[in-house]
Design a protein around this motif. Structure first.
Motif, short mmCIF file in Angstrom:
data_model
loop_
_atom_site.label_atom_id
_atom_site.label_comp_id
_atom_site.label_asym_id
_atom_site.label_seq_id
_atom_site.Cartn_x
_atom_site.Cartn_y
_atom_site.Cartn_z
N ASP A 1 -73.95 -20.34 -33.35
CA ASP A 1 -74.63 -19.37 -34.21
C ASP A 1 -73.92 -18.03 -34.20
OD1 ASP A 1 -76.36 -21.32 -34.79
OD2 ASP A 1 -78.08 -20.49 -33.69
N ALA A 2 -73.53 -17.60 -33.01
CA ALA A 2 -72.86 -16.30 -32.89
C ALA A 2 -71.56 -16.31 -33.67
CB ALA A 2 -72.61 -15.97 -31.43
N LEU A 3 -70.78 -17.37 -33.49
CA LEU A 3 -69.49 -17.46 -34.19
C LEU A 3 -69.70 -17.48 -35.70
CD1 LEU A 3 -67.51 -20.03 -32.03
CD2 LEU A 3 -67.10 -17.58 -32.26
N GLU B 1 -70.51 -12.54 -41.59
CA GLU B 1 -70.56 -11.08 -41.79
C GLU B 1 -69.19 -10.56 -42.23
OE1 GLU B 1 -72.13 -8.53 -38.68
OE2 GLU B 1 -73.44 -10.18 -38.06
N PHE B 2 -68.18 -11.12 -41.61
CA PHE B 2 -66.81 -10.70 -41.92
C PHE B 2 -66.51 -10.92 -43.41
CE2 PHE B 2 -62.28 -11.40 -42.41
CZ PHE B 2 -61.71 -10.42 -41.61
N TYR B 3 -66.79 -12.13 -43.86
CA TYR B 3 -66.46 -12.43 -45.26
C TYR B 3 -67.40 -11.73 -46.23
CZ TYR B 3 -62.64 -15.50 -44.23
OH TYR B 3 -61.42 -15.97 -43.82
N GLU B 4 -68.61 -11.47 -45.78
CA GLU B 4 -69.52 -10.71 -46.63
C GLU B 4 -68.93 -9.32 -46.90
OE1 GLU B 4 -74.03 -9.18 -46.16
OE2 GLU B 4 -73.60 -11.13 -45.23
N ALA B 5 -68.36 -8.74 -45.86
CA ALA B 5 -67.73 -7.41 -46.02
C ALA B 5 -66.51 -7.51 -46.94
CB ALA B 5 -67.33 -6.86 -44.65
#
Length: 460
Positions: free
Chosen positions: A346-348, A354-358
């Motif tokens: 889940d953490a990964l 989140e990274f790709y959302e940014a």
RNA sequence: GGCGCCAUAGCCAAGUGGUAAGGCAAAGGUCUGCAAAACCUUCAUUCCCCGGUUCAAGUCCGGGUGGCGCCUCCA
């Protein structure tokens, strides 16, 4: 994915004209001189955009021009061609100058991990396309002839100024540009220039020997490779008011409809809070950075810390900070390489998402970078985090798999000798001398680390 | 004069109206040579100022102030 469109001043959801495909045109360099780090920032933006599009599974047709003719010293369509000026100053032909600086440019962007666009189009290879474009504009009544060239008649294109939101009536006509009496409107721009005999770069045309105006190349080449309507056009913010405005006018006049869906512009880099200019001697080159012990990756990392639509203030201190941070980031990634801890799926996944959302939110690289830091700086050590970091590097392009130690073989002998002398001084408890040598090495860009296994050193 | 962008800790810098990412520097700690490097921890009740909208504003609106860029070669 949402991208900010200069034309509408809004973030818009990207909707490819052809599903699954993007046509991308990026204004490239005028190869009359070295490109400085401010130029490079714009190409880094281009690269991050490109990587984002590719990672989203889109197929790209990516075109970048090489301007090797027609870009005059003044936007007022006066003065010398930059290529001819550069050539004269160097005692070479414009063709030689173009080849030389194109090569340097290509090497520079490669060193910054900037992928070369699939299609790199030289203006001088597209003279027939440009002539055809100009002729059609003349036939359609948008172009008119004067004693020194063919000009675009802005009066026939009422929406001129839409991109930059300029109201031509309120501009000071000829404030700095000499008024050309033959032009119908002060902002009319050259499509084709008639060449005086001594002009080296010249081609036959319906109006005698001449050479293309600067703006026509982008319109002609984008039309050739990307068609009459394509998805994204990028460039530096300085191109908004004149170059891109003119491109829009030319293309839309010819086609009868818009040619570009999304216009994107990279902001300028400042130096010590002000503009970068050759006269202030602060238009640094990558080679200047290298002389001070900075690598292209340090610079790329530095640029990754600011959003492309914001100005970024370059200072040597800030770059040094970026170097420190970059090396620590590499070390942090390496520390996970052989880790056996299990971070939890889940953490990964959360970091990944989140990274790709940014990234997909108008290419927010600095935010994405922050998320990477959070993923990497945890007490646990996991090769899964290592794998995640390397996969995210497909966007960042920061060579995150590299070891922070960058060997410099040609210097090894001298460095090893100095380290040995320092070790001798330490053994003799002469710490003043030991520190003096250590500081000298630091000035050479060599950082020492005393460990139980002996002295390690790295060069940045 | 016209157009535009921006104002977040010592510095650089994210931030989609819901309660301030990240980095550098700094301080404390581990280690060490009462060192450097490395690693760990701490570090903005607050987002230029004044009003307003809202249950709620760094985020929206209005007005100031300040900085920068362009209008002139520039990415």
């Amino acid at each position: 994915m949402t991208l900010y469109n200069t034309l509408t001043r809004k973030k818009e959801t990207l909707q490819p004209i052809t599903p699954g495909h993007i046509g991308l045109y990026c204004c490239g360099p005028t190869v009359y001189n070295f490109a400085h780090i401010g130029n490079m920032r714009t190409y880094l933006f281009m690269d991050w955009l490109r990587r984002a599009l590719l990672s989203a599974g889109l197929e790209l047709t990516h075109v970048m021009n090489i301007t090797d003719v027609g870009h005059l010293v003044s936007d007022g369509d006066e003065g010398e061609d930059k290529m001819e000026k550069g050539a004269r100053e160097r005692g070479k032909t414009p063709w030689e100058i173009a080849e030389e600086y194109t090569e340097v440019f290509m090497r520079d962007i490669a060193s910054l991990n900037i992928a070369c666009p699939e299609i790199v189009a030289k203006a001088t290879d597209h003279i027939p396309e440009m002539l055809e474009f100009v002729q059609k504009l003349v036939e359609l009544g948008y172009g008119y002839e004067t004693s020194d060239g063919i000009y675009f008649d802005i009066g026939r294109f009422p929406s001129y100024g839409e991109l930059s939101r300029l109201n031509l009536e309120e501009q000071q006509a000829g404030a700095r540009v000499e008024v050309n009496e033959e032009k119908r409107h002060p902002a009319d721009f050259a499509l084709w220039k008639k060449a005086p005999p001594e002009h080296i770069m010249q081609w036959p045309s319906p109006w005698g020997q001449g050479y293309p105006g600067w703006h026509i190349e982008c319109s002609a080449m984008s039309k050739k490779y990307l068609g009459e309507l394509f998805d994204i056009h990028t460039g530096g913010v300085d191109h908004i008011p004149v170059h891109h405005e003119n491109e829009i006018a030319q293309s839309e006049a010819l086609l009868g409809h818009k040619a570009v869906n999304t216009w994107m512009h990279g902001e300028f880099m400042l130096v010590d809070g002000g503009k970068m200019s050759k006269s202030l001697k602060n238009a640094y080159l990558l080679s200047d950075l290298k002389e001070r012990g900075f690598t292209p990756m340090h610079f790329r990392f530095f640029c990754a810390n600011a959003h492309y639509r914001n100005k970024l203030n370059f200072t040597w201190d800030a770059l040094a900070g970026a170097r420190t941070a970059y090396n620590r980031l590499l070390a942090a990634v390496q520390a996970h390489k052989d880790g056996t801890d299990r971070p939890g799926k889940d953490a990964l996944t959360a970091f990944h998402d989140e990274f790709y959302e940014a990234v997909y939110d108008d290419i927010n690289i600095p935010k994405a970078l922050g998320i990477l830091w959070n993923a990497v700086r945890t007490p646990i050590r996991s090769h899964e985090i290592y794998d995640l970091a390397l996969s995210l590097d497909a966007i960042l392009g920061l060579s995150l798999g590299e070891s922070p130690e960058i060997e410099a073989p040609e210097l090894d002998t001298g460095i090893e000798e100095l380290i040995a002398r320092r070790q001798a001084a330490r053994a003799a408890k002469d710490f003043a001398e030991a520190d003096r040598i250590r500081d000298a090495l630091r000035d050479m860009g060599v950082t020492l680390e005393d460990t139980k296994e002996g002295v390690k050193w790295k060069k940045c």
